[in-house]
Design an enzyme around this catalytic site. Structure first.
Site, PDB file in Angstrom:
ATOM      1  N   ALA A  65       0.859  -1.189   0.000  1.00  0.00           N
ATOM      2  CA  ALA A  65       0.000   0.000   0.000  1.00  0.00           C
ATOM      3  C   ALA A  65       0.894   1.237   0.000  1.00  0.00           C
ATOM      4  O   ALA A  65       2.067   1.169   0.375  1.00  0.00           O
ATOM      5  CB  ALA A  65      -0.881  -0.015   1.242  1.00  0.00           C
ATOM      6  N   GLY A 103       0.630  -5.181   0.773  1.00  0.00           N
ATOM      7  CA  GLY A 103      -0.478  -5.307  -0.175  1.00  0.00           C
ATOM      8  C   GLY A 103      -0.046  -5.917  -1.500  1.00  0.00           C
ATOM      9  O   GLY A 103      -0.868  -6.496  -2.214  1.00  0.00           O
ATOM     10  N   GLU A 106      -0.118  -9.516  -0.817  1.00  0.00           N
ATOM     11  CA  GLU A 106      -1.528  -9.882  -0.584  1.00  0.00           C
ATOM     12  C   GLU A 106      -2.288 -10.013  -1.904  1.00  0.00           C
ATOM     13  O   GLU A 106      -3.119 -10.907  -2.068  1.00  0.00           O
ATOM     14  CB  GLU A 106      -2.186  -8.843   0.339  1.00  0.00           C
ATOM     15  CG  GLU A 106      -1.606  -8.929   1.752  1.00  0.00           C
ATOM     16  CD  GLU A 106      -2.156  -7.868   2.683  1.00  0.00           C
ATOM     17  OE1 GLU A 106      -1.966  -6.671   2.381  1.00  0.00           O
ATOM     18  OE2 GLU A 106      -2.771  -8.220   3.688  1.00  0.00           O
ATOM     19  N   GLU A 126       4.216  -5.141   7.373  1.00  0.00           N
ATOM     20  CA  GLU A 126       3.371  -4.086   7.956  1.00  0.00           C
ATOM     21  C   GLU A 126       3.696  -3.810   9.415  1.00  0.00           C
ATOM     22  O   GLU A 126       3.602  -2.666   9.882  1.00  0.00           O
ATOM     23  CB  GLU A 126       1.888  -4.451   7.816  1.00  0.00           C
ATOM     24  CG  GLU A 126       1.319  -4.308   6.414  1.00  0.00           C
ATOM     25  CD  GLU A 126       1.531  -5.516   5.511  1.00  0.00           C
ATOM     26  OE1 GLU A 126       2.381  -6.372   5.830  1.00  0.00           O
ATOM     27  OE2 GLU A 126       0.846  -5.608   4.479  1.00  0.00           O
TER      28      GLU A 126
HETATM   29  C1  3H9 Z   1       0.564  -2.313   3.289  1.00  0.00           C
HETATM   30  O1  3H9 Z   1       0.864  -2.828   2.258  1.00  0.00           O
HETATM   31  C2  3H9 Z   1      -0.791  -2.479   3.924  1.00  0.00           C
HETATM   32  C3  3H9 Z   1      -1.549  -3.591   3.307  1.00  0.00           C
HETATM   33  O2  3H9 Z   1      -1.620  -4.654   4.181  1.00  0.00           O
HETATM   34  C4  3H9 Z   1      -2.919  -3.196   2.792  1.00  0.00           C
HETATM   35  C5  3H9 Z   1      -3.782  -2.418   3.707  1.00  0.00           C
HETATM   36  C6  3H9 Z   1      -5.208  -2.225   3.249  1.00  0.00           C
HETATM   37  N1  3H9 Z   1       4.564   3.549  -0.026  1.00  0.00           N
HETATM   38  O3  3H9 Z   1      13.242   2.224   0.449  1.00  0.00           O
HETATM   39  P1  3H9 Z   1      13.648   2.890  -0.816  1.00  0.00           P
HETATM   40  C7  3H9 Z   1       9.256   5.019  -1.514  1.00  0.00           C
HETATM   41  S1  3H9 Z   1       1.650  -1.340   4.127  1.00  0.00           S
HETATM   42  C8  3H9 Z   1       5.009   4.766  -0.397  1.00  0.00           C
HETATM   43  O4  3H9 Z   1      14.612   4.001  -0.728  1.00  0.00           O
HETATM   44  P2  3H9 Z   1      14.917   0.463  -1.645  1.00  0.00           P
HETATM   45  C9  3H9 Z   1      10.306   5.462  -0.523  1.00  0.00           C
HETATM   46  O5  3H9 Z   1       9.781   6.397   0.388  1.00  0.00           O
HETATM   47  C10 3H9 Z   1       3.098  -1.306   3.099  1.00  0.00           C
HETATM   48  N2  3H9 Z   1       6.291   5.011  -0.746  1.00  0.00           N
HETATM   49  O6  3H9 Z   1      14.175   1.837  -1.892  1.00  0.00           O
HETATM   50  C11 3H9 Z   1      11.340   6.054  -1.457  1.00  0.00           C
HETATM   51  O7  3H9 Z   1      10.897   7.346  -1.825  1.00  0.00           O
HETATM   52  P3  3H9 Z   1      11.937   8.522  -2.052  1.00  0.00           P
HETATM   53  C12 3H9 Z   1       3.876  -2.557   3.195  1.00  0.00           C
HETATM   54  C13 3H9 Z   1       7.142   3.984  -0.713  1.00  0.00           C
HETATM   55  O8  3H9 Z   1      15.222  -0.090  -2.980  1.00  0.00           O
HETATM   56  C14 3H9 Z   1      11.270   5.169  -2.686  1.00  0.00           C
HETATM   57  O9  3H9 Z   1       9.989   4.548  -2.627  1.00  0.00           O
HETATM   58  N3  3H9 Z   1       5.117  -2.430   2.453  1.00  0.00           N
HETATM   59  C15 3H9 Z   1       6.727   2.710  -0.341  1.00  0.00           C
HETATM   60  O10 3H9 Z   1      16.031   0.635  -0.659  1.00  0.00           O
HETATM   61  C16 3H9 Z   1      12.328   4.100  -2.737  1.00  0.00           C
HETATM   62  O11 3H9 Z   1      12.316   3.387  -1.512  1.00  0.00           O
HETATM   63  C17 3H9 Z   1       6.239  -1.959   3.016  1.00  0.00           C
HETATM   64  O12 3H9 Z   1       6.284  -1.683   4.195  1.00  0.00           O
HETATM   65  C18 3H9 Z   1       5.376   2.502   0.010  1.00  0.00           C
HETATM   66  N4  3H9 Z   1       4.893   1.284   0.357  1.00  0.00           N
HETATM   67  O13 3H9 Z   1      13.858  -0.484  -0.927  1.00  0.00           O
HETATM   68  C19 3H9 Z   1       7.414  -1.841   2.108  1.00  0.00           C
HETATM   69  N5  3H9 Z   1       7.809   1.884  -0.396  1.00  0.00           N
HETATM   70  O14 3H9 Z   1      12.804   8.088  -3.199  1.00  0.00           O
HETATM   71  C20 3H9 Z   1       8.076  -0.502   2.271  1.00  0.00           C
HETATM   72  C21 3H9 Z   1       8.835   2.639  -0.809  1.00  0.00           C
HETATM   73  O15 3H9 Z   1      11.080   9.685  -2.302  1.00  0.00           O
HETATM   74  N6  3H9 Z   1       9.178  -0.322   1.355  1.00  0.00           N
HETATM   75  N7  3H9 Z   1       8.448   3.903  -1.002  1.00  0.00           N
HETATM   76  O16 3H9 Z   1      12.716   8.601  -0.753  1.00  0.00           O
HETATM   77  C22 3H9 Z   1      10.373  -0.894   1.505  1.00  0.00           C
HETATM   78  O17 3H9 Z   1      10.608  -1.683   2.398  1.00  0.00           O
HETATM   79  C23 3H9 Z   1      11.453  -0.503   0.542  1.00  0.00           C
HETATM   80  O18 3H9 Z   1      11.103   0.723  -0.022  1.00  0.00           O
HETATM   81  C24 3H9 Z   1      11.710  -1.503  -0.595  1.00  0.00           C
HETATM   82  C25 3H9 Z   1      12.718  -0.898  -1.603  1.00  0.00           C
HETATM   83  C26 3H9 Z   1      12.301  -2.782   0.014  1.00  0.00           C
HETATM   84  C27 3H9 Z   1      10.453  -1.838  -1.334  1.00  0.00           C
END
Ligand code: 3H9
Length: 701
Positions: A65, A103, A106, A126
């Site tokens: 999400a 998500g 999911e 999450e």
């Molecule tokens: C969820 O899914 C809830 C569900 O159960 C459904 C509910 C109904 N959203 O980390 P990076 C941005 S909760 C918005 O530097 P990497 C991040 O801010 C979600 N933005 O890259 C950054 O922006 P900026 C569950 C996001 O290669 C850019 O993308 N998922 C999101 O080192 C690059 O990110 C998570 O918790 C997001 N979800 O790592 C995963 N994700 O360039 C969260 C990233 O402006 N994400 N951004 O600074 C991560 O763990 C890492 O970003 C990932 C990539 C491993 C994917």
């Protein structure tokens, strides 16, 4: 952006391909779920489409999400993608590369099949942002891989590599990944006519596991009690998986929604979301773009094979770097190498590192005996004694010996970077790389800018940090830099409060209840009180106004160095790290208070907490107004990853913002009147209080 641009649908060879294209990580932002649903409906309606593929454009599948949308009002969609996927009549294959998280996974779980490239990772992280999987993940994953494995994944939030996900049963097939689209289409053709469609929601065999092991959920709660202390989300995750085992699928989904709703706007989720973005923002230094050309970072050397130098070398080796390590004598070098071996061996014994991995890492660290042996380095990290003359001597030698253009970094925790750089002919290539101890464990790296440090030097140090899994944060050159300087008043106040009557055991309990893993006095005993003593003596010699701390001085002079002498702020039994309150310490504190004419009194827990943390908030404001830190959130990242500040509270400044600038200012002003100059409110604090601003938005650069 239009929905078509966010999600594309095209048909190839009878297979409908749905591609989510929402850079950078294909998060399920506004318009994306709607786009997926529209594409699914198109695929259902087109007679020539036999099966479908769901995939992501760019570097990843779907990272979950859109975290930026949490806590904001969102439109409620009439149908969720998961339900539409479940109701489809044509098979759908999720084709995963990069990450399928939250998500993202999911949605994949609601597809009929999942294939992935071997480098892909899947997970439900999450919990790390204070919530639980709210898109059916807590109900589908236990059905697919059993409640025990599902709970472990959901409660830890870990990213599971594709091969392991295949073994667990999450992924049906690993594909070569040269052309994922073509491979996914080929796979979809092989399953296009298979019926009935496998749907995770319909399978319940794996849930029987819970019946055979009724203590499973209680066992999980007990096993996380220490790690998840004070936190709500991990326990809600367990409750949701428990519901998967005791309720019908649709009821379980309702339970998941209810638990999700309880978490989304909780203070803990807000703190953790803030931390998530702060940890990404910290990488940015204004004026230094992502496209800056950096010098090579291939040959790295560490000077000094002591505890810090060894830890830094291990950090590099852990991430695949070859590193040379040098020290003054073969004996010291051999001792340092032995310490490195021993540290790895402890991890192997504890089960956190495989022996084969240790055998790969140790040979990456090459001991060499002369500085000439590191002359070809691209980066040298100095970690010798924290004495200016020693550092200067080493830097002068390095400057003569190491090839032109190489970067010279110092691991100093407080000394003036400009003075160190001044003995070289390359001050633009010098900066601080302040690792926290133990360097191979702690994630914080302060990159300290000297007056002449070039942007490429700072950018290289930041990148080096990120490459070895650290959170690299910019700091300006000042006494103690940003992290330790902002923490120092906390350290002073805890001792002064003890003199006034707040005993170590009360202070430690308050801070542990607040969420720290250990209280500050117990941490002092662990680190060794002799360290602070030596540094106070040094500083007192240099500064006649330096504040004396007679209680810890007296403890050290009595031979009470902390855990290593079985006595410090507490007393200890041999072979046991449990701190026991010591009447002797109470007596010494009372004696010092009497000598100094301090009237002892009782403290409330709230007063203790505020006095420790507000002292640091005030110093942090001074740091910000001097431009030594780029933003309040950088200081928060430092406290989270350098000092064990509880993540669910966001960080020092985020926490202070929850109390409110006006109240923090009022309290500090009151203590300024009562205790004098050390509590003088920072100008920035006063300005923010007057303007109604927040710490979070206070940037002085
Ligand atoms: C969820 O899914 C809830 C569900 O159960 C459904 C509910 C109904 N959203 O980390 P990076 C941005 S909760 C918005 O530097 P990497 C991040 O801010 C979600 N933005 O890259 C950054 O922006 P900026 C569950 C996001 O290669 C850019 O993308 N998922 C999101 O080192 C690059 O990110 C998570 O918790 C997001 N979800 O790592 C995963 N994700 O360039 C969260 C990233 O402006 N994400 N951004 O600074 C991560 O763990 C890492 O970003 C990932 C990539 C491993 C994917």
């Amino acid at each position: 952006m239009s929905e078509q641009a966010l999600v594309r649908f095209d048909v190839e060879d009878g297979i409908g391909v749905i591609t989510v294209d929402y850079p950078p990580v294909n998060a399920l932002g506004p318009g994306v779920p709607e786009g997926i649903i529209a594409a699914l409906e198109k695929g259902e309606a087109e007679p020539n489409v036999k099966a479908m593929v769901l995939m992501g454009a760019g570097r990843t599948f779907i990272a979950g999400a859109d975290i930026r949308q949490f806590g904001k009002p969102r439109p409620v969609l009439p149908r969720r993608t998961y339900d539409v996927l479940d109701q489809g009549t044509k098979p759908i294959v999720a084709a995963i590369h990069g990450f399928a998280l939250g998500g993202g996974l999911e949605n994949a779980l609601a597809c009929n099949y999942r294939i992935a490239v071997s480098s892909a990772k899947v997970g439900l992280p999450e919990v790390n942002i204070g919530i639980l999987p709210g898109g059916g993940g807590t109900q589908r994953l236990p059905r697919l891989i059993g409640p025990k494995a599902a709970m472990e994944m959901i409660v830890s939030g870990r990213h599971v590599p594709a091969p392991e996900a295949k073994t667990l049963g999450i992924i049906d097939e690993i594909v070569a990944g040269k052309d994922l689209r073509a491979e996914a289409i080929a796979y979809a053709k092989t399953i296009a006519d298979r019926r009935p469609l496998p749907r995770v929601r319909d399978s319940s065999e794996k849930l029987a596991q819970a019946k055979g092991d009724p203590g499973m959920f209680e066992g999980m709660r007990k096993s996380i009690a220490r790690r998840a202390r004070n936190q709500i989300a991990p326990y809600h995750c367990i409750a949701a998986v428990e519901a998967a085992c005791s309720q019908a699928f649709d009821d379980g989904i309702k339970t998941e929604r209810r638990l999700f709703g309880e978490l989304e706007n909780s203070d803990q989720a807000k703190g953790m979301r803030y931390a998530f973005f702060a940890e990404r923002e910290v990488a940015r230094i204004p004026g230094i773009g992502k496209d800056i050309a950096l010098p090579p970072m291939k040959n790295i050397a560490v000077v000094g094979a002591g505890t810090m130098g060894g830890g830094i070398a291990m950090s590099l080796a852990d991430f695949g770097h070859n590193v040379k390590i040098v020290d003054a004598t073969p004996e010291v070098l051999a001792k340092g190498m032995q310490r490195i071996q021993d540290n790895y061996a402890i991890s192997v014994k504890r089960g956190s590192l495989k022996q084969e991995e240790m055998d790969r890492r140790v040979p990456r660290i090459h001991p060499v005996e002369r500085l000439e042996d590191i002359a070809d380095s691209d980066i040298v990290i100095e970690a010798v004694f924290e004495e200016m003359p020693v550092k200067k001597e080493v830097f002068a030698k390095l400057d003569r010996i190491v090839k032109p253009g190489a970067l010279l970094m110092t691991n100093s925790s407080a000394l003036d970077i400009d003075e160190i750089a001044s003995v070289t002919k390359r001050p633009e290539l010098v900066c601080g790389a302040h690792f926290f101890s133990p360097a191979n464990v702690m994630k914080l790296l302060e990159v300290v800018a000297g007056a002449k440090s070039a942007p490429t030097t700072l950018a290289t140090a930041m990148k080096m940090g990120r490459d070895i899994g650290k959170l690299a944060a910019y700091a300006g050159n000042c006494d103690g830099f940003v992290a330790n300087r902002s923490r120092a008043p906390f350290g002073t106040e805890m001792v002064l409060m003890a003199e006034e009557g707040a005993l170590p055991e009360q202070v430690d309990k308050v801070m542990v209840d607040f969420g720290y893993p250990m209280g500050p006095f117990a941490v002092g005993d662990l680190a060794g009180l002799d360290i602070g003593y030596a540094s106070r003596r040094r500083r007192a010699a240099a500064d006649p106004n330096f504040r004396k701390l007679p209680v810890p001085d007296r403890l050290v002079e009595m031979g009470r160095y902390g855990q290593k002498t079985l006595a410090g702020w507490y007393r200890y039994e041999k072979g046991d790290r449990t701190p026991h309150p010591d009447p002797e310490v109470k007596r010494i504190i009372a004696e010092v208070a009497k000598d100094m004419g301090i009237q002892q009194r009782s403290f409330t827990d709230e007063e203790i907490l505020r006095r420790l943390l507000f002292a640091s908030v005030n110093e942090a404001c001074k740091i910000l107004e001097e431009g030594k830190a780029l933003r309040a959130s950088d200081i928060d990242v430092m406290w989270l990853h350098g000092f064990g500040f509880p993540r669910y509270r966001g960080g020092l400044m985020f926490w202070a913002d929850q109390i409110g600038v006006a109240e923090v200012h009022r309290q500090i002003e009151e203590w300024h009147q009562r205790y004098g100059a050390r509590w003088k409110p920072a100008n920035l604090l006063r300005e923010l209080a007057q303007s109604g601003g927040s710490f979070r938005d206070a940037k002085k650069i």
